[in-house]
Scaffold this motif. Structure first.
Motif, short mmCIF file in Angstrom:
data_model
loop_
_atom_site.label_atom_id
_atom_site.label_comp_id
_atom_site.label_asym_id
_atom_site.label_seq_id
_atom_site.Cartn_x
_atom_site.Cartn_y
_atom_site.Cartn_z
N UNK A 1 0.86 -1.17 0.00
CA UNK A 1 0.00 0.00 0.00
C UNK A 1 0.90 1.23 0.00
N UNK A 2 0.71 2.08 -0.96
CA UNK A 2 1.49 3.30 -1.08
C UNK A 2 0.58 4.48 -0.81
N UNK A 3 0.90 5.25 0.23
CA UNK A 3 0.14 6.45 0.60
C UNK A 3 -1.35 6.15 0.71
N UNK A 4 -1.67 5.01 1.30
CA UNK A 4 -3.06 4.65 1.52
C UNK A 4 -3.76 4.05 0.31
N UNK A 5 -3.07 3.93 -0.80
CA UNK A 5 -3.66 3.34 -2.01
C UNK A 5 -3.16 1.92 -2.20
N UNK A 6 -4.06 0.96 -2.29
CA UNK A 6 -3.61 -0.43 -2.41
C UNK A 6 -2.95 -0.72 -3.75
N UNK A 7 -2.00 -1.63 -3.69
CA UNK A 7 -1.36 -2.17 -4.88
C UNK A 7 -1.67 -3.65 -4.88
N UNK A 8 -2.42 -4.10 -5.86
CA UNK A 8 -2.85 -5.49 -5.92
C UNK A 8 -1.89 -6.30 -6.78
N UNK A 9 -1.60 -7.51 -6.32
CA UNK A 9 -0.75 -8.43 -7.05
C UNK A 9 -1.43 -9.80 -7.04
N UNK A 10 -1.92 -10.21 -8.17
CA UNK A 10 -2.63 -11.49 -8.27
C UNK A 10 -1.78 -12.56 -8.95
N UNK A 11 -0.47 -12.38 -8.96
CA UNK A 11 0.40 -13.28 -9.72
C UNK A 11 0.37 -14.72 -9.21
N UNK A 12 0.26 -14.94 -7.91
CA UNK A 12 0.19 -16.32 -7.41
C UNK A 12 -1.12 -16.98 -7.83
N UNK A 13 -2.20 -16.24 -7.75
CA UNK A 13 -3.49 -16.78 -8.18
C UNK A 13 -3.44 -17.09 -9.68
#
Length: 120
Positions: A1-13
């Motif tokens: 999370x950068x400055x309260x904004x989520x960073x999503x990473x779905x690479x494992x899924x």
């Protein structure tokens, strides 16, 4: 999370779903276990992977996660494929894992939010 904004990473899924699809198996998507940063409380279950069984503290953030995840699936696999998958909100919400209070109404809230986000 950068400055309260989520960073999503779905690479494992992606790796798991890619493997299933390569073998001719369609994923059965279970949306459950709360990410620590979204959980209303730290309620870890005794399984070895210590999943959090709490409802979200902020449904707007949960909705965003589920919306972004579903959009990712549609972008990666296409509507024709994903529309054939089953989606489940939590597994066995009637057993003691779920710590929402009161149990049934908090589960229905989670279900309603999740189903709306997936269908949107």
């Amino acid at each position: 999370m950068r400055q309260g904004n989520p960073i999503y990473n779905f690479s494992y899924v992606d790796q798991i779903y890619d493997g299933l699809l390569a073998e001719g198996v369609r994923p059965f998507v279970e949306l459950s276990f709360m990410p620590k940063k979204l959980a209303a409380r730290d309620a870890l279950h005794a399984f070895w992977y210590k999943q959090n069984v709490s409802p979200p503290k902020d449904y707007a953030k949960w909705d965003d996660l589920i919306t972004k995840f579903t959009e990712h699936l549609l972008s990666r696999y296409g509507i024709d494929e994903v529309s054939q998958w089953y989606f489940e909100v939590w597994n066995e919400p009637n057993i003691d894992f779920w710590v929402g209070d009161p149990k049934q109404p908090t589960y229905w809230d989670l279900y309603d939010h999740t189903a709306r986000a997936v269908k949107a």
